[in-house]
Scaffold this motif. Structure first.
Motif, short mmCIF file in Angstrom:
data_model
loop_
_atom_site.label_atom_id
_atom_site.label_comp_id
_atom_site.label_asym_id
_atom_site.label_seq_id
_atom_site.Cartn_x
_atom_site.Cartn_y
_atom_site.Cartn_z
N GLY A 127 0.84 -1.20 0.00
CA GLY A 127 0.00 0.00 0.00
C GLY A 127 0.87 1.23 0.00
N ALA A 128 1.00 1.86 -1.17
CA ALA A 128 1.93 2.99 -1.30
C ALA A 128 1.56 4.15 -0.38
CB ALA A 128 1.97 3.46 -2.75
N THR A 129 0.28 4.34 -0.13
CA THR A 129 -0.13 5.45 0.73
C THR A 129 0.51 5.37 2.10
OG1 THR A 129 -2.24 5.67 -0.41
CG2 THR A 129 -2.11 6.58 1.81
N TYR A 130 0.69 4.14 2.61
CA TYR A 130 1.18 3.96 3.97
C TYR A 130 2.61 3.41 4.06
CZ TYR A 130 -3.77 4.52 4.75
OH TYR A 130 -5.05 5.02 4.75
N TYR A 131 3.21 3.08 2.93
CA TYR A 131 4.56 2.50 2.97
C TYR A 131 5.58 3.28 2.16
CZ TYR A 131 2.67 -1.46 5.48
OH TYR A 131 2.08 -2.25 6.44
N ASP A 132 5.17 4.32 1.46
CA ASP A 132 6.14 5.20 0.82
C ASP A 132 6.72 6.10 1.90
OD1 ASP A 132 7.62 7.04 -0.56
OD2 ASP A 132 6.03 7.61 -1.96
N PRO A 133 8.02 6.02 2.17
CA PRO A 133 8.60 6.82 3.25
C PRO A 133 8.38 8.32 3.11
CG PRO A 133 10.14 5.12 2.55
CD PRO A 133 9.02 5.11 1.56
N ALA A 134 8.06 8.79 1.93
CA ALA A 134 7.82 10.22 1.74
C ALA A 134 6.54 10.69 2.39
CB ALA A 134 7.80 10.55 0.24
N GLY A 135 5.61 9.74 2.66
CA GLY A 135 4.35 10.11 3.28
C GLY A 135 3.31 10.49 2.25
N ALA A 136 2.05 10.52 2.71
CA ALA A 136 0.94 10.89 1.83
C ALA A 136 -0.18 11.48 2.66
CB ALA A 136 0.45 9.68 1.04
N THR A 137 0.12 12.55 3.40
CA THR A 137 -0.88 13.13 4.29
C THR A 137 -2.02 13.79 3.54
OG1 THR A 137 0.52 15.10 4.43
CG2 THR A 137 0.71 13.51 6.20
N ALA A 138 -1.83 14.12 2.27
CA ALA A 138 -2.92 14.68 1.49
C ALA A 138 -4.05 13.67 1.32
CB ALA A 138 -2.43 15.14 0.12
#
Length: 900
Positions: free
Chosen positions: A329-340
């Motif tokens: 799940g890229a939303t929760y596992y991309d270290p850059a984050g996805a707070t949007a």
């Protein structure tokens, strides 16, 4: 004689049994009862008119039921009991010529049915109980039908086409004037590669993480399917396939992403077919070429370039393990984050999740024999990542605007992230192209004129600005400044920073005091909550430096160590008229005296202050230390968007509108979403207008004079935090509310922890405060943004509340002890290499244990080290546990609480 008249009863006779009965009756002196005595009339007549007796009780009962429905079972039984003496039975006991051989009409013969249901010859509940033959036959027929349907469906489904799966549309984003802003978001960032180009480490990483038996399974996991069906039967969410084959099929079926049973059934059939007909190499390549890795990247090749800036063939085992982790799940596992998309998907949280899964996958690869333990030992940290954005179309502010709009759509409509990725949407935003350019230009001007990295590398590096501008009448976000460029600096500074807002929080304390009133210290706690005195802005409080803070009952507030709290002001200066430093709240706001507002917050109740901030529009998860005295002077970290929106509530005389960034969304020519503003009453007009009147004083003759606009009324407040780590200016006119923040933080967004840096000496100034660079940016932007707009005045403020503390109480000046003198003595101004020490975390826990033991300024020294000219906040939480400590925490962001 008429044929309608009943003939008289005839003598009985015929048959051996009758003869015996006759003899028996004769010998006993008994005789047969006449027909009229039996109550069972004859049902049929023979050719000679002679009545025929019933042959048996059962036949008599059936005959009676046919002839007289009203007779019931009792009459039938009565007739059967007299069958030997009556007439009309189909079989009689007599001989060939007796009444039993008559030609009278008997019961209809039984006709067999194909399905014996309801069951013949059964009565009551037994008639409706199916036989075992019927149950068995039905089950076999049902199973056979299912097999036929499944067989037909299996023959009709086809194997997925990877090339077809790559086809998708872009999303088009529009400015507020309905002119196109950018076209992006569809699956354009994809490049399929052959199986031979996929590193074996990537194949093994995926197998170890998701499907260890991939090379030998048949494409489906019966246990996983059973688990999914069981969950669906319970009413839970539908679940996807657990094998790589099933995931590949799911990714390839882009034309139908619905979570329905029929769709899952089709997916299952396709998976079975793929497992039987497609080579494992094709399935693995198909999966990795259709999977979504985040960062608008579909397929391994696109992901390798987005995350590491290299081709897939060049990936090592560590990088492959991270990409395999992102597949969860890229939303929760991309270290850059996805707070949007989700406020919980912060850089910190995502990095932690990604690290744990990356570490686990590498260990599993060792267990499965796909990676040597020696090689595994060399991978100790996540591989270095590059900036998430690389598209030139998303440079400047465009990338931040798209992220903001995309996050709003996902969080406020029925459109899912997956649907949005498929493209085809027209998204109309609230962003004003000219105002966005004006805000960016104002920031660049201040940077160019004041910051010089070459001359002052230790103080002018890592400086960040954030800004947001909101229309008060409906909450529309008309402009933001998210950073230097979305392709260089990923985090949106307008939406999330973690920078404490300092004294810009004080207007909420004043609003709570006028709306809810202060508690009476002479009353008990419960009674004091009910009987309150609404406070006038002309009320008096002490502006003394190092003031002891009282609780509602007059006792001195102490921390959990039993130490008294001493609240300091900026530069250890007391405000007001000595010896008691009497100062009214309007003057305290003008000079930003901390001590007065900390005591006011305690008198009103920090719960009421928190409620006022939330009513104005701040998100609860952005409010830090709500039971701590320094809560009233801004240790919380709302976003610039939220601060601009909350001050807009005062501009509208108390009507609160949630900030939003999308007006409507269209798909295939139809409007699928349209925003509707729903203003909520936050404060009374008197309260809001009096807050505005006080904040006008700040700009006219206080710490915010640098924000004055030509020919316009302005209300606003400066804010600076402890250690000079952040500075704010938030202000508004009747037409526009804008917040500007400034802070320093290492811009290497791949680091796990990035603390805020001090700004002593930044831009050649001794300290940075809200009245300096933030107010300058605010002024330059607002002059251009309102150019051509008519000047409007604020509503006149009506008198409100009572003037409390008209005769101030004596000042509480501590008797200094030797140790206390050392603690409260002001420190020298820090140099470029010196930093003013913060209180130890062991001395700053909340009294009730509901505020973390962190650096909050809650020591006997009062916390504020130097602050700014507007009254720096007491020291803010550190970056250990409390939200709001590092970049990317998402607290109080535009979606920090799922708002618009």
């Amino acid at each position: 004689m008429s044929e309608h008249r009943r003939k008289p009863s005839q003598p009985q006779g015929g048959g051996r049994a009758a003869a015996r009965r006759g003899q028996t009756g004769s010998s006993s002196g008994r005789r047969a009862a006449p027909r009229s005595a039996t109550g069972s009339p004859s049902d049929s007549y023979d050719s000679g008119g002679e009545e025929r007796p019933f042959g048996s009780r059962a036949e008599a009962r059936r005959a009676a039921q046919r002839s007289s429905p009203s007779g019931g079972r009792r009459r039938a039984a009565d007739g059967a009991g007299q069958g030997g003496h009556g007439g009309g039975g189909r079989r009689g006991p007599g001989g060939p010529n007796g009444p039993g051989r008559g030609r009278g009409r008997g019961p209809e013969p039984y006709k067999k049915q194909i399905i014996d249901y309801p069951r013949a010859g059964k009565y009551g509940w037994a008639r409706w109980m199916p036989s075992w033959k019927l149950v068995t036959g039905t089950f076999i027929g049902f199973c056979g039908s299912l097999m036929v349907v499944a067989g037909v469906a299996y023959a009709m489904v086809g194997v997925p086409d990877v090339a077809a799966a790559a086809k998708a549309q872009n999303n088009v984003y529009y400015w507020a004037n309905n002119k196109p802003m950018v076209s992006t978001g569809g699956e354009t960032n994809r490049q399929n590669i052959k199986y031979e180009q996929i590193p074996k480490e990537m194949r093994y990483a995926v197998m170890s993480a998701e499907n260890k038996k991939f090379e030998t399974d048949k494409g489906i996991d019966p246990v996983g399917i059973g688990r999914a069906l069981f969950n669906m039967a319970k009413g839970g969410e539908t679940q996807g396939g657990s094998t790589i084959t099933q995931q590949y099929v799911k990714n390839a079926m882009l034309n139908d992403q619905s979570q329905t049973v029929s769709r899952k059934f089709k997916e299952l059939l396709v998976s079975i077919k793929v497992g039987r007909e497609e080579p494992k190499e094709e399935v693995m390549a198909g999966y990795l070429n259709t999977a979504y890795y985040g960062r608008t990247s579909y397929g391994l090749q696109a992901a390798a370039r987005s995350y590491f800036g290299k081709d897939a063939t060049e990936l090592n085992a560590s990088q492959c393990a991270l990409l395999a982790a992102v597949l969860k799940g890229a939303t929760y596992y991309d270290p850059a984050g996805a707070t949007a998309i989700d406020p919980g998907a912060t850089q910190e949280a995502n990095t932690r999740r990604a690290t744990e899964r990356w570490d686990w996958i590498l260990d599993e690869m060792v267990k499965d024999g796909h990676l040597s333990a020696t090689k595994r030992a060399t991978y100790k940290e996540l591989p270095k990542l590059q900036n998430p954005r690389s598209s030139s179309e998303l440079g400047g502010q465009i990338g931040y605007l798209v992220d903001l709009a995309k996050g709003y759509v996902i969080n406020n409509t029925d459109i899912t992230e997956e649907q949005l990725r498929q493209g085809g949407y027209e998204i109309h935003t609230t962003f004003d192209k000219k105002k966005v350019a004006d805000l960016e230009k104002a920031v660049k001007k201040v940077r160019k004129e004041n910051l010089d990295v070459k001359r002052r590398p230790k103080t002018d590096t890592h400086v960040q600005f954030g800004g947001a501008s909101v229309d008060p009448k409906d909450g529309a976000i008309v402009a933001i400044y998210g950073g230097e460029s979305a392709t260089k600096h990923f985090t949106n500074n307008a939406d999330e920073t973690g920078a404490a807002v300092g004294s810009t929080f004080k207007p909420f304390v004043l609003a709570a005091a006028m709306q809810d009133g202060k508690r009476d210290p002479d009353l008990g706690e419960s009674q004091a909550q009910d009987e309150r005195t609404k406070v006038s802005p002309d009320s008096f409080y002490s502006g003394e430096n190092k003031l002891k803070i009282e609780t509602y009952d007059g006792s001195i507030w102490k921390d959990d160590k039993g130490k008294e709290w001493l609240q300091t002001n900026d530069d250890d200066e007391s405000y007001g008229t000595p010896p008691n430093y009497r100062i009214d709240l309007r003057e305290a706001m003008r000079v930003s005296a901390n001590s007065a507002f900390v005591q006011l917050g305690m008198d009103v109740g920090l719960d009421k202050v928190k409620k006022a901030a939330e009513n104005a529009g701040l998100r609860p998860n952005s409010l830090t230390g709500t039971t701590f005295p320094s809560f009233s002077i801004g240790i919380s970290d709302p976003s610039a968007i939220r601060m601009a929106g909350s001050y807009a509530t005062f501009a509208t005389s108390g009507e609160q509108n949630d900030p939003f960034s999308v007006t409507d969304v269209e798909h295939e020519g139809a409007t699928v979403f349209k925003h509707k503003s729903r203003p909520q009453p936050a404060f009374t007009e008197k309260v809001a207008n009096n807050v505005t009147d006080v904040l006008k004083t700040v700009v006219e003759d206080g710490t915010g004079t640098s924000a004055q606009l030509n020919g316009r009324e302005v209300a606003g407040k400066t804010g600076t935090t402890d250690g000079n780590k952040s500075a704010w200016f938030v202000g508004y006119t009747p037409q526009l509310s804008t917040a500007v923040s400034m802070y320093r933080m290492d811009d290497d967004e791949t680091k796990k922890s990035r603390p805020f840096l001090e700004m002593y000496g930044t831009g050649g100034q001794v300290t940075i405060h809200g009245a300096s660079f933030p107010a300058e940016v605010w002024h330059d932007y607002m002059e251009q943004a309102l150019k051509g707009e008519p000047s409007e005045d604020f509503p006149e403020a009506e008198p409100i509340g009572e003037v409390v503390n008209d005769i101030p109480t004596p000042s509480f000046t501590p008797s200094p002890t030797e140790s206390e003198e050392e603690q409260t003595e002001p420190s020298a101004e820090p140099s470029e290499t010196e930093t003013s020490p913060s209180p130890s975390t062991s001395e700053t826990c909340g009294p009730l244990g509901n505020f973390p033991c962190e650096d909050t300024g809650g020591t006997e020294t009062g916390g504020a080290e130097t602050g700014g000219t507007d009254g720096g906040v007491s020291s803010s939480p550190t970056n250990s546990e409390e939200p709001g400590n590092t970049r990317g925490n998402g607290n109080g962001g535009f979606f920090g609480g799922s708002s618009g």
